[in-house]
Motif scaffolding. Structure first.
Motif, mmCIF file in Angstrom:
data_model
loop_
_atom_site.group_PDB
_atom_site.id
_atom_site.type_symbol
_atom_site.label_atom_id
_atom_site.label_comp_id
_atom_site.label_asym_id
_atom_site.label_seq_id
_atom_site.Cartn_x
_atom_site.Cartn_y
_atom_site.Cartn_z
ATOM 1 N N THR A 52 -2.655 5.406 6.774
ATOM 2 C CA THR A 52 -1.947 5.725 5.534
ATOM 3 C C THR A 52 -2.333 4.827 4.366
ATOM 4 O O THR A 52 -2.514 5.301 3.241
ATOM 5 C CB THR A 52 -0.446 5.637 5.754
ATOM 6 O OG1 THR A 52 -0.140 4.343 6.284
ATOM 7 C CG2 THR A 52 0.032 6.698 6.729
ATOM 8 N N ASN A 53 -2.449 3.536 4.629
ATOM 9 C CA ASN A 53 -2.754 2.596 3.549
ATOM 10 C C ASN A 53 -4.191 2.104 3.595
ATOM 11 O O ASN A 53 -4.518 1.092 2.996
ATOM 12 C CB ASN A 53 -1.807 1.398 3.621
ATOM 13 C CG ASN A 53 -1.953 0.633 4.917
ATOM 14 O OD1 ASN A 53 -2.723 1.010 5.797
ATOM 15 N ND2 ASN A 53 -1.221 -0.466 5.053
ATOM 16 N N SER A 54 -5.012 2.826 4.330
ATOM 17 C CA SER A 54 -6.440 2.497 4.493
ATOM 18 C C SER A 54 -6.656 1.195 5.251
ATOM 19 O O SER A 54 -7.767 0.669 5.266
ATOM 20 C CB SER A 54 -7.149 2.413 3.139
ATOM 21 O OG SER A 54 -7.060 3.639 2.441
ATOM 22 N N GLY A 55 -5.613 0.682 5.901
ATOM 23 C CA GLY A 55 -5.765 -0.563 6.631
ATOM 24 C C GLY A 55 -6.542 -0.417 7.936
ATOM 25 O O GLY A 55 -7.078 -1.402 8.449
ATOM 26 N N HIS A 56 -6.576 0.785 8.464
ATOM 27 C CA HIS A 56 -7.282 1.025 9.714
ATOM 28 C C HIS A 56 -8.205 2.228 9.549
ATOM 29 O O HIS A 56 -7.798 3.271 9.019
ATOM 30 C CB HIS A 56 -6.293 1.285 10.849
ATOM 31 C CG HIS A 56 -5.384 0.136 11.120
ATOM 32 N ND1 HIS A 56 -5.781 -0.972 11.835
ATOM 33 C CD2 HIS A 56 -4.099 -0.092 10.757
ATOM 34 C CE1 HIS A 56 -4.770 -1.816 11.908
ATOM 35 N NE2 HIS A 56 -3.743 -1.313 11.253
ATOM 36 N N LYS A 57 -9.416 2.056 9.980
ATOM 37 C CA LYS A 57 -10.394 3.130 9.957
ATOM 38 C C LYS A 57 -11.118 3.138 11.290
ATOM 39 O O LYS A 57 -11.512 2.086 11.801
ATOM 40 C CB LYS A 57 -11.398 2.940 8.807
ATOM 41 C CG LYS A 57 -10.758 2.928 7.422
ATOM 42 C CD LYS A 57 -11.789 2.705 6.331
ATOM 43 C CE LYS A 57 -11.114 2.659 4.957
ATOM 44 N NZ LYS A 57 -12.109 2.435 3.870
#
Length: 124
Positions: A52-57
């Protein structure tokens, strides 16, 4: 909710292409976003997902180091930048939203909303 993918096309091996997917009708920022791809006669396969917050890809091993997933919550859009493209990357690429908020998954069965797909063709 609707997803509209765009940006596919024909490129040569080694070139780059960025595809995008715009969402409407759902709280975009509350959901992870995934990219999958499919070729005729094969099952849809995971490519990349962003939290959601681009913290994990997370990326499929086949695209790691070449593809980059990103999102712009203000524009309700997710992107897939594809570099060093190979003929085996040729496929219809689908964006998708999972059925549960904040779920970040690589499994297609966890996603219940799919875009219409955009065709990427890489010539050798």
């Amino acid at each position: 909710v609707q997803l509209q993918a765009s940006g596919g096309g024909l490129v040569q091996a080694g070139e780059s292409l960025t595809i995008s997917c715009q969402a409407s009708g759902r709280t975009f920022s509350s959901y992870s976003l995934g990219w999958f791809r499919q070729t005729p006669g094969k099952e849809r396969e995971f490519v990349a997902v962003v939290s959601t917050n681009s913290g994990h890809k997370y990326y499929a091993n086949s695209v790691k180091g070449r593809f980059t997933i990103s999102r712009d919550n203000a524009k309700n859009t997710v992107y897939l930048q594809m570099n060093s493209l190979k003929p085996e990357d040729t496929a219809v690429y689908y964006c998708a939203i999972p059925r549960d908020t904040y779920l970040t998954s690589t499994a297609s069965r966890e996603y219940d909303v799919w875009g219409q797909g955009t065709l990427v063709t890489v010539s050798s």
